[in-house]
Enzyme design. Structure first.
Site, PDB file in Angstrom:
ATOM      1  N   GLY A   5       0.785  -1.233   0.000  1.00  0.00           N
ATOM      2  CA  GLY A   5       0.000   0.000   0.000  1.00  0.00           C
ATOM      3  C   GLY A   5       0.817   1.283   0.000  1.00  0.00           C
TER       4      GLY A   5
ATOM      5  N   ARG B 228     -13.311 -14.930 -14.032  1.00  0.00           N
ATOM      6  CA  ARG B 228     -12.785 -13.560 -14.003  1.00  0.00           C
ATOM      7  C   ARG B 228     -13.925 -12.547 -14.157  1.00  0.00           C
ATOM      8  NH1 ARG B 228      -7.784 -12.937 -14.798  1.00  0.00           N
ATOM      9  NH2 ARG B 228      -7.515 -14.489 -16.421  1.00  0.00           N
TER      10      ARG B 228
ATOM     11  N   LEU C  40      -8.196  -7.967 -14.464  1.00  0.00           N
ATOM     12  CA  LEU C  40      -9.634  -7.696 -14.370  1.00  0.00           C
ATOM     13  C   LEU C  40     -10.270  -7.743 -15.753  1.00  0.00           C
ATOM     14  CD1 LEU C  40      -9.420  -4.601 -12.003  1.00  0.00           C
ATOM     15  CD2 LEU C  40     -10.217  -6.894 -11.390  1.00  0.00           C
TER      16      LEU C  40
ATOM     17  N   ASN D 129      -3.522   2.287 -13.978  1.00  0.00           N
ATOM     18  CA  ASN D 129      -2.511   1.481 -13.292  1.00  0.00           C
ATOM     19  C   ASN D 129      -1.165   2.180 -13.390  1.00  0.00           C
ATOM     20  OD1 ASN D 129      -1.391  -0.845 -11.983  1.00  0.00           O
ATOM     21  ND2 ASN D 129      -0.627  -1.565 -13.967  1.00  0.00           N
TER      22      ASN D 129
ATOM     23  N   HIS E  39       2.880   1.010 -13.574  1.00  0.00           N
ATOM     24  CA  HIS E  39       3.743  -0.160 -13.732  1.00  0.00           C
ATOM     25  C   HIS E  39       5.203   0.288 -13.593  1.00  0.00           C
ATOM     26  CE1 HIS E  39       4.946  -4.124 -15.062  1.00  0.00           C
ATOM     27  NE2 HIS E  39       5.846  -3.525 -15.835  1.00  0.00           N
TER      28      HIS E  39
ATOM     29  N   GLU F 246      -5.855  -6.649 -21.030  1.00  0.00           N
ATOM     30  CA  GLU F 246      -4.578  -7.374 -21.063  1.00  0.00           C
ATOM     31  C   GLU F 246      -3.648  -6.767 -20.014  1.00  0.00           C
ATOM     32  OE1 GLU F 246      -2.784  -7.709 -25.038  1.00  0.00           O
ATOM     33  OE2 GLU F 246      -4.749  -7.164 -25.802  1.00  0.00           O
TER      34      GLU F 246
ATOM     35  N   ASP G 294      -0.868  -4.801 -18.400  1.00  0.00           N
ATOM     36  CA  ASP G 294       0.049  -3.682 -18.709  1.00  0.00           C
ATOM     37  C   ASP G 294      -0.040  -3.239 -20.168  1.00  0.00           C
ATOM     38  OD1 ASP G 294       0.989  -4.100 -16.080  1.00  0.00           O
ATOM     39  OD2 ASP G 294       2.524  -5.492 -16.773  1.00  0.00           O
TER      40      ASP G 294
ATOM     41  N   GLU H 144      10.421   6.205  -6.197  1.00  0.00           N
ATOM     42  CA  GLU H 144      10.494   7.659  -5.963  1.00  0.00           C
ATOM     43  C   GLU H 144       9.833   8.440  -7.101  1.00  0.00           C
ATOM     44  OE1 GLU H 144      11.176   9.604  -3.308  1.00  0.00           O
ATOM     45  OE2 GLU H 144      11.080   7.580  -2.509  1.00  0.00           O
TER      46      GLU H 144
ATOM     47  N   GLU I  69       7.563   7.118  -9.155  1.00  0.00           N
ATOM     48  CA  GLU I  69       6.132   6.753  -9.138  1.00  0.00           C
ATOM     49  C   GLU I  69       5.365   7.685  -8.212  1.00  0.00           C
ATOM     50  OE1 GLU I  69       4.974   2.743  -8.420  1.00  0.00           O
ATOM     51  OE2 GLU I  69       6.723   1.923  -9.412  1.00  0.00           O
TER      52      GLU I  69
HETATM   53  C1  GRF Z   1       4.763  -0.444  -7.550  1.00  0.00           C
HETATM   54  O1  GRF Z   1       5.946  -1.062  -7.991  1.00  0.00           O
HETATM   55  C2  GRF Z   1       3.850  -0.222  -8.710  1.00  0.00           C
HETATM   56  O2  GRF Z   1       4.546   0.085  -9.894  1.00  0.00           O
HETATM   57  C3  GRF Z   1       3.139  -1.527  -8.830  1.00  0.00           C
HETATM   58  O3  GRF Z   1       2.936  -1.931  -7.500  1.00  0.00           O
HETATM   59  C4  GRF Z   1       3.981  -1.395  -6.696  1.00  0.00           C
HETATM   60  C5  GRF Z   1       3.423  -0.671  -5.504  1.00  0.00           C
HETATM   61  O4  GRF Z   1       2.749  -1.544  -4.676  1.00  0.00           O
HETATM   62  N1  GRF Z   1       1.948  -1.412  -9.623  1.00  0.00           N
HETATM   63  P1  GRF Z   1       2.472  -1.052  -3.172  1.00  0.00           P
HETATM   64  O5  GRF Z   1       1.762   0.262  -3.270  1.00  0.00           O
HETATM   65  O6  GRF Z   1       3.822  -0.935  -2.512  1.00  0.00           O
HETATM   66  O7  GRF Z   1       1.611  -2.136  -2.558  1.00  0.00           O
END
Ligand code: GRF
Length: 213
Positions: free
Chosen positions: A21, A74, A102, A114, A116, A155, A157, A184, A186
């Site tokens: 989280g 699913r 999903l 999302n 990634h 699909e 990513d 950092e 992100e």
């Molecule tokens: C990050 O690496 C993000 O890119 C990916 O999940 C990670 C974060 O998970 N989608 P969390 O917030 O630490 O649980």
């Protein structure tokens, strides 16, 4: 086909988690600091063990646990999730370290995001999550990596890319150091993308996202 985000004073979000989280914590911090005009109305976890649930509890945000094992397919699993999102009347659904694939209903097309931890389409797709991504970058010998915020389609990513930020890979990097540096950026990229949506600055044509700056 084209889509434009509608400007809103504040957008309402459901945030979906599977793990620690950190992303949820970051978004809550930005909202509290007043730099992200959003309200998190709901947190959905794929497991009751998701450590990130503590942040939802601390912030008094309603929680739903939706486990895939309780559903036959699913489709029904995804329907249960988006039913909760409908009930909470959210504008967007934000995947934050959420690891399940999903089935996105038509009504949520271009409304699920999302982040990634690589520059999609490199080091992305089924099996590329968590440390596996950074390990693959190091083994490949890539000189840059980074993060990608994108719309989610059916699909892994794969949906339209909203923004990407780059991190240089150094010869001394380890999985852990790369993970830290990518996270950092992100922390900046995800709120930035959500704020662009809130301000109605995102337009999609085909799979190309145009950002009005
Ligand atoms: C990050 O690496 C993000 O890119 C990916 O999940 C990670 C974060 O998970 N989608 P969390 O917030 O630490 O649980």
């Amino acid at each position: 086909m084209s889509f434009s985000s509608k400007p809103k004073k504040r957008i309402s979000l459901a945030v979906m988690i599977s793990g620690t989280g950190r992303t949820l914590k970051n978004l809550l911090g930005r909202i509290e600091a007043g730099t992200l005009a959003a309200d998190i109305r709901l947190v959905i976890a794929s497991t009751p063990q998701a450590k990130g649930l503590q942040y939802a509890e601390q912030a008094n945000i309603p929680i739903q646990i939706v486990e895939q094992k309780d559903h036959d397919s699913r489709d029904t699993f995804s329907q249960a999730i988006f039913h909760h999102c409908d009930e909470a009347d959210v504008d967007y659904v934000v995947l934050a370290g959420y690891i399940k694939l999903l089935a996105i209903p038509e009504s949520y097309k271009n409304r699920v995001l999302n982040i990634h931890p690589s520059l999609i389409p490199a080091f992305a797709g089924k099996g590329y999550f968590g440390d596996y991504v950074h390990q693959a970058v190091l083994l490949y010998g890539a000189k840059v990596t980074g993060c990608t915020v994108h719309f989610v389609d059916n699909e892994y990513d794969h949906g339209p890319v909203i923004l990407q930020k780059v991190v240089e890979v150094s010869e001394t990097d380890t999985v852990s150091s790369l993970n830290d540096r990518v996270f950092e950026i992100e922390r900046v990229a995800y709120p930035e993308a959500i704020q662009l949506l809130a301000e109605g600055k995102i337009r999609i044509e085909g799979r190309v996202v145009h950002v009005e700056r």
